[in-house]
Write an enzyme that holds these catalytic residues in place. Structure first.
Site, PDB file in Angstrom:
ATOM      1  N   HIS A  63       0.578  -0.885  -0.101  1.00 26.50           N
ATOM      2  CA  HIS A  63      -0.224   0.019   0.400  1.00 26.50           C
ATOM      3  C   HIS A  63       0.682   0.939  -0.252  1.00 26.50           C
ATOM      4  CE1 HIS A  63      -2.927  -2.730   2.344  1.00 26.50           C
ATOM      5  NE2 HIS A  63      -3.417  -2.647   0.628  1.00 26.50           N
ATOM      6  N   LYS A  73       6.113   6.387   6.324  1.00 32.49           N
ATOM      7  CA  LYS A  73       5.696   5.348   7.919  1.00 32.49           C
ATOM      8  C   LYS A  73       6.719   5.156   8.348  1.00 32.49           C
ATOM      9  CE  LYS A  73       2.308   3.176   5.036  1.00 32.49           C
ATOM     10  NZ  LYS A  73       1.467   2.496   4.947  1.00 32.49           N
ATOM     11  N   TYR A 133       1.987   2.604  13.075  1.00 34.15           N
ATOM     12  CA  TYR A 133       2.763   2.982  12.479  1.00 34.15           C
ATOM     13  C   TYR A 133       2.501   4.234  12.567  1.00 34.15           C
ATOM     14  CZ  TYR A 133      -0.411   2.055   9.096  1.00 34.15           C
ATOM     15  OH  TYR A 133      -1.971   1.716   8.857  1.00 34.15           O
ATOM     16  N   ASP A 171      -6.267  -6.528  -1.883  1.00 36.72           N
ATOM     17  CA  ASP A 171      -5.189  -6.626  -1.895  1.00 36.72           C
ATOM     18  C   ASP A 171      -4.888  -8.111  -3.167  1.00 36.72           C
ATOM     19  OD1 ASP A 171      -4.232  -4.724  -0.419  1.00 36.72           O
ATOM     20  OD2 ASP A 171      -3.859  -6.639   1.556  1.00 36.72           O
TER      21      ASP A 171
END
Length: 184
Positions: A63, A73, A133, A171
């Protein structure tokens, strides 16, 4: 102070916060802005995210968000373990289409810094894994994008076979990198 180690793609950095332990357990600073700035990294993290993946083999990714909502991130595992991957999708980059990875666990406390212009994904190596995260841009549904996790051109060496992976419908149908026009 944290230890910062660039991986095979130098923009992807393994961060190892120093832990102070005794009979009670440990204490660590999971993020200290001044440590990052001393290493030459400066981000305005504005949101923390967390996910729970119950079975082993949950795969989330690959992603990213497109500009103007592209995200850096800083990924860590609170409990369990993941194989964490960053794929360079910056056109013109010498490492375009290459990937770097690290195993992050709740026990080792390591973190992976995934910069803007990289697709990110992970698969869980232990049950009941919690991943947390930080991001430096908010979520934007119109800017949410991805690359196929098992794109043969990327040749990511996932430690769990595809027959044991649990994926979202989204996904399973992401485009291959060669079929995606990257905005980075």
């Amino acid at each position: 102070m944290s230890l910062f180690t660039p991986l095979s793609i130098p923009d992807v950095v393994l961060v190892q916060p120093k832990r102070f332990g005794d009979a009670r357990g440990y204490f660590c600073e999971t993020y200290k802005k001044s440590d990052f700035e001393e290493f030459g990294l400066s981000f305005d993290f504005l949101q923390d995210n967390e996910s729970l993946s119950v079975p082993v083999g949950v795969l989330r990714g690959l992603h990213f968000q497109t500009p103007p909502f592209a995200q850096t991130k800083l990924v860590r595992v609170v409990r369990g373990a993941i194989f964490d991957v960053a794929v360079d999708i910056r056109k013109g980059s010498p490492s375009f289409g290459k990937w770097a990875a690290a195993t992050l666990t709740g026990d080792n406390g390591h973190q992976l810094l995934v910069p803007r212009g990289f697709a990110h994904g992970f698969c869980t190596l232990e049950p009941d894994t919690i991943v947390a995260y930080k991001v430096d841009a908010p979520y934007s549904r119109p800017n949410d994008a991805g690359i196929l996790w098992n794109d043969a051109d990327l040749a990511i060496e996932w430690p769990i076979g595809s027959e044991h992976m649990t994926l979202s419908d989204k996904d399973r149908v992401q485009p291959r990198l060669r079929d995606y026009v990257t905005p980075f």
